[in-house]
Motif scaffolding. Sequence first.
Motif, PDB file in Angstrom:
ATOM      1  N   TYR A 124       0.852  -1.185   0.000  1.00  0.00           N
ATOM      2  CA  TYR A 124       0.000   0.000   0.000  1.00  0.00           C
ATOM      3  C   TYR A 124       0.891   1.240   0.000  1.00  0.00           C
ATOM      4  O   TYR A 124       1.872   1.313   0.757  1.00  0.00           O
ATOM      5  CB  TYR A 124      -0.896   0.044   1.238  1.00  0.00           C
ATOM      6  CG  TYR A 124      -1.933  -1.044   1.303  1.00  0.00           C
ATOM      7  CD1 TYR A 124      -2.994  -1.087   0.401  1.00  0.00           C
ATOM      8  CD2 TYR A 124      -1.859  -2.043   2.271  1.00  0.00           C
ATOM      9  CE1 TYR A 124      -3.949  -2.094   0.462  1.00  0.00           C
ATOM     10  CE2 TYR A 124      -2.811  -3.048   2.346  1.00  0.00           C
ATOM     11  CZ  TYR A 124      -3.851  -3.064   1.433  1.00  0.00           C
ATOM     12  OH  TYR A 124      -4.790  -4.056   1.499  1.00  0.00           O
ATOM     13  N   GLY A 125       0.548   2.201  -0.840  1.00  0.00           N
ATOM     14  CA  GLY A 125       1.294   3.446  -0.882  1.00  0.00           C
ATOM     15  C   GLY A 125       0.360   4.635  -0.991  1.00  0.00           C
ATOM     16  O   GLY A 125      -0.645   4.577  -1.713  1.00  0.00           O
ATOM     17  N   ASP A 131      -3.413  12.584  -2.885  1.00  0.00           N
ATOM     18  CA  ASP A 131      -4.240  12.019  -1.804  1.00  0.00           C
ATOM     19  C   ASP A 131      -4.954  10.748  -2.270  1.00  0.00           C
ATOM     20  O   ASP A 131      -6.148  10.555  -2.041  1.00  0.00           O
ATOM     21  CB  ASP A 131      -5.259  13.043  -1.290  1.00  0.00           C
ATOM     22  CG  ASP A 131      -4.597  14.207  -0.581  1.00  0.00           C
ATOM     23  OD1 ASP A 131      -3.629  13.967   0.166  1.00  0.00           O
ATOM     24  OD2 ASP A 131      -5.029  15.359  -0.781  1.00  0.00           O
ATOM     25  N   ARG A 132      -4.182   9.869  -2.913  1.00  0.00           N
ATOM     26  CA  ARG A 132      -4.729   8.591  -3.363  1.00  0.00           C
ATOM     27  C   ARG A 132      -3.947   7.451  -2.723  1.00  0.00           C
ATOM     28  O   ARG A 132      -2.730   7.541  -2.518  1.00  0.00           O
ATOM     29  CB  ARG A 132      -4.693   8.469  -4.893  1.00  0.00           C
ATOM     30  CG  ARG A 132      -5.562   9.503  -5.598  1.00  0.00           C
ATOM     31  CD  ARG A 132      -5.625   9.273  -7.109  1.00  0.00           C
ATOM     32  NE  ARG A 132      -6.399   8.089  -7.466  1.00  0.00           N
ATOM     33  CZ  ARG A 132      -7.725   8.065  -7.576  1.00  0.00           C
ATOM     34  NH1 ARG A 132      -8.430   9.164  -7.362  1.00  0.00           N
ATOM     35  NH2 ARG A 132      -8.357   6.956  -7.928  1.00  0.00           N
ATOM     36  N   LEU A 133      -4.686   6.370  -2.417  1.00  0.00           N
ATOM     37  CA  LEU A 133      -4.087   5.144  -1.906  1.00  0.00           C
ATOM     38  C   LEU A 133      -3.913   4.175  -3.066  1.00  0.00           C
ATOM     39  O   LEU A 133      -4.876   3.834  -3.753  1.00  0.00           O
ATOM     40  CB  LEU A 133      -4.991   4.524  -0.836  1.00  0.00           C
ATOM     41  CG  LEU A 133      -4.544   3.155  -0.290  1.00  0.00           C
ATOM     42  CD1 LEU A 133      -3.274   3.286   0.534  1.00  0.00           C
ATOM     43  CD2 LEU A 133      -5.669   2.513   0.532  1.00  0.00           C
ATOM     44  N   HIS A 134      -2.671   3.737  -3.280  1.00  0.00           N
ATOM     45  CA  HIS A 134      -2.345   2.823  -4.361  1.00  0.00           C
ATOM     46  C   HIS A 134      -2.062   1.434  -3.785  1.00  0.00           C
ATOM     47  O   HIS A 134      -1.445   1.309  -2.721  1.00  0.00           O
ATOM     48  CB  HIS A 134      -1.118   3.307  -5.132  1.00  0.00           C
ATOM     49  CG  HIS A 134      -1.314   4.634  -5.800  1.00  0.00           C
ATOM     50  ND1 HIS A 134      -1.436   4.766  -7.166  1.00  0.00           N
ATOM     51  CD2 HIS A 134      -1.407   5.887  -5.288  1.00  0.00           C
ATOM     52  CE1 HIS A 134      -1.593   6.044  -7.478  1.00  0.00           C
ATOM     53  NE2 HIS A 134      -1.580   6.740  -6.342  1.00  0.00           N
ATOM     54  N   THR A 135      -2.484   0.408  -4.501  1.00  0.00           N
ATOM     55  CA  THR A 135      -2.215  -0.976  -4.125  1.00  0.00           C
ATOM     56  C   THR A 135      -1.352  -1.620  -5.205  1.00  0.00           C
ATOM     57  O   THR A 135      -1.662  -1.521  -6.399  1.00  0.00           O
ATOM     58  CB  THR A 135      -3.521  -1.778  -3.968  1.00  0.00           C
ATOM     59  OG1 THR A 135      -4.383  -1.092  -3.059  1.00  0.00           O
ATOM     60  CG2 THR A 135      -3.233  -3.158  -3.420  1.00  0.00           C
ATOM     61  N   GLU A 143       1.094  -2.097 -10.245  1.00  0.00           N
ATOM     62  CA  GLU A 143      -0.071  -1.475  -9.626  1.00  0.00           C
ATOM     63  C   GLU A 143      -1.326  -2.281  -9.912  1.00  0.00           C
ATOM     64  O   GLU A 143      -1.581  -2.698 -11.049  1.00  0.00           O
ATOM     65  CB  GLU A 143      -0.266  -0.039 -10.118  1.00  0.00           C
ATOM     66  CG  GLU A 143      -1.415   0.663  -9.406  1.00  0.00           C
ATOM     67  CD  GLU A 143      -1.442   2.164  -9.615  1.00  0.00           C
ATOM     68  OE1 GLU A 143      -2.399   2.802  -9.167  1.00  0.00           O
ATOM     69  OE2 GLU A 143      -0.492   2.713 -10.229  1.00  0.00           O
ATOM     70  N   LEU A 144      -2.106  -2.503  -8.843  1.00  0.00           N
ATOM     71  CA  LEU A 144      -3.345  -3.265  -8.945  1.00  0.00           C
ATOM     72  C   LEU A 144      -4.576  -2.376  -8.904  1.00  0.00           C
ATOM     73  O   LEU A 144      -5.575  -2.651  -9.563  1.00  0.00           O
ATOM     74  CB  LEU A 144      -3.425  -4.289  -7.801  1.00  0.00           C
ATOM     75  CG  LEU A 144      -2.278  -5.293  -7.706  1.00  0.00           C
ATOM     76  CD1 LEU A 144      -2.413  -6.138  -6.458  1.00  0.00           C
ATOM     77  CD2 LEU A 144      -2.228  -6.169  -8.950  1.00  0.00           C
ATOM     78  N   ASP A 145      -4.516  -1.311  -8.090  1.00  0.00           N
ATOM     79  CA  ASP A 145      -5.689  -0.463  -7.910  1.00  0.00           C
ATOM     80  C   ASP A 145      -5.259   0.838  -7.254  1.00  0.00           C
ATOM     81  O   ASP A 145      -4.157   0.946  -6.717  1.00  0.00           O
ATOM     82  CB  ASP A 145      -6.723  -1.186  -7.032  1.00  0.00           C
ATOM     83  CG  ASP A 145      -8.111  -0.560  -7.113  1.00  0.00           C
ATOM     84  OD1 ASP A 145      -8.323   0.299  -8.001  1.00  0.00           O
ATOM     85  OD2 ASP A 145      -8.966  -0.904  -6.279  1.00  0.00           O
ATOM     86  N   GLN A 146      -6.157   1.823  -7.272  1.00  0.00           N
ATOM     87  CA  GLN A 146      -5.970   3.063  -6.525  1.00  0.00           C
ATOM     88  C   GLN A 146      -7.327   3.668  -6.232  1.00  0.00           C
ATOM     89  O   GLN A 146      -8.265   3.522  -7.017  1.00  0.00           O
ATOM     90  CB  GLN A 146      -5.090   4.063  -7.281  1.00  0.00           C
ATOM     91  CG  GLN A 146      -5.596   4.471  -8.646  1.00  0.00           C
ATOM     92  CD  GLN A 146      -4.725   5.554  -9.260  1.00  0.00           C
ATOM     93  OE1 GLN A 146      -4.857   6.741  -8.947  1.00  0.00           O
ATOM     94  NE2 GLN A 146      -3.833   5.151 -10.159  1.00  0.00           N
ATOM     95  N   ILE A 147      -7.444   4.320  -5.064  1.00  0.00           N
ATOM     96  CA  ILE A 147      -8.692   4.959  -4.673  1.00  0.00           C
ATOM     97  C   ILE A 147      -8.388   6.327  -4.062  1.00  0.00           C
ATOM     98  O   ILE A 147      -7.295   6.558  -3.547  1.00  0.00           O
ATOM     99  CB  ILE A 147      -9.498   4.107  -3.665  1.00  0.00           C
ATOM    100  CG1 ILE A 147      -8.665   3.803  -2.415  1.00  0.00           C
ATOM    101  CG2 ILE A 147     -10.005   2.834  -4.310  1.00  0.00           C
ATOM    102  CD1 ILE A 147      -9.445   3.097  -1.330  1.00  0.00           C
ATOM    103  N   GLN A 185     -10.689  -0.204   1.558  1.00  0.00           N
ATOM    104  CA  GLN A 185     -11.780  -0.460   0.625  1.00  0.00           C
ATOM    105  C   GLN A 185     -12.471   0.822   0.191  1.00  0.00           C
ATOM    106  O   GLN A 185     -12.849   0.974  -0.978  1.00  0.00           O
ATOM    107  CB  GLN A 185     -12.812  -1.406   1.261  1.00  0.00           C
ATOM    108  CG  GLN A 185     -12.252  -2.753   1.682  1.00  0.00           C
ATOM    109  CD  GLN A 185     -11.719  -3.563   0.521  1.00  0.00           C
ATOM    110  OE1 GLN A 185     -12.254  -3.515  -0.585  1.00  0.00           O
ATOM    111  NE2 GLN A 185     -10.650  -4.307   0.765  1.00  0.00           N
ATOM    112  N   THR A 186     -12.660   1.760   1.130  1.00  0.00           N
ATOM    113  CA  THR A 186     -13.437   2.968   0.841  1.00  0.00           C
ATOM    114  C   THR A 186     -12.593   4.227   0.703  1.00  0.00           C
ATOM    115  O   THR A 186     -13.053   5.219   0.138  1.00  0.00           O
ATOM    116  CB  THR A 186     -14.476   3.212   1.948  1.00  0.00           C
ATOM    117  OG1 THR A 186     -13.785   3.529   3.185  1.00  0.00           O
ATOM    118  CG2 THR A 186     -15.341   1.980   2.157  1.00  0.00           C
ATOM    119  N   GLY A 187     -11.372   4.208   1.270  1.00  0.00           N
ATOM    120  CA  GLY A 187     -10.543   5.400   1.274  1.00  0.00           C
ATOM    121  C   GLY A 187     -10.836   6.347   2.411  1.00  0.00           C
ATOM    122  O   GLY A 187     -10.239   7.433   2.491  1.00  0.00           O
ATOM    123  N   ASP A 188     -11.734   5.968   3.321  1.00  0.00           N
ATOM    124  CA  ASP A 188     -12.064   6.828   4.460  1.00  0.00           C
ATOM    125  C   ASP A 188     -10.876   6.922   5.407  1.00  0.00           C
ATOM    126  O   ASP A 188     -10.275   5.909   5.783  1.00  0.00           O
ATOM    127  CB  ASP A 188     -13.272   6.283   5.219  1.00  0.00           C
ATOM    128  CG  ASP A 188     -14.574   6.446   4.454  1.00  0.00           C
ATOM    129  OD1 ASP A 188     -14.626   7.316   3.560  1.00  0.00           O
ATOM    130  OD2 ASP A 188     -15.533   5.708   4.743  1.00  0.00           O
TER     131      ASP A 188
END
Length: 216
Positions: A124-125, A131-135, A143-147, A185-188
């Motif tokens: 996780y980064g 202000d995004r979370l990258h997986t 990279e798999l995903d970002q939220i 999951q939500t980025g909260d």
Amino acid sequence: FGTVTEVCADLVLPNGIPDNTNFTSLTFNQNVLYASAQDDAVGDTLMVINPCNCSATEVGKYGFEQVNGITSNEMQLMFGVAVAQDVIIDIDPMTAQSMVLQPLGSNWGSTGLTWSQPIDNVLYGINASTDRLHTFDGNTAMELDQIQLTGNFSSVGLELHPTFGTLYACGIANNQRHLYSVDVQTGDVTMLAADVWAASCDNLAAPFGPVECIPQ
């Protein structure tokens, strides 16, 4: 939450490292505490921190600059985000010699990086510039995903607690002494404790087990 025990009021640095060196990231590799630090440039040097005698020992240079996020997995592999080159690197914890694993698709600024639980095997980064979370994949760093996150990070401390499974963070703008959790999951982004630190926080690290001279 919110209880702090000071282990070292100051660190003895090795010869050649400036007294005002900037420590940009921390991680435990097994029970050894590593830090990314400044010699010639910010985040160009890997160090080992000894909490028993409060000293730092230089491991070596990465060959990259602004390595502002480092982390290790349970297999003792070490990764880092080098924001000067916008890449994720593989780091040899014995020598600090590094190689590029993956380019990053955006301009990264202040950042934190952490490994997940073994069952997930992801990295996780957080990129404070967006202000995004990258997986990322825990083996290849692809990279798999970002939220999008609900918090505005100005600096980033980031660590997934290996026991609790909670993703902890610090570095929210104007609230850099507070401790937060991040929902992957939500980025909260949720505040857990206020005024935990006497000064701004931008580094977090959790060990995989007991560490000598660090209270449990």
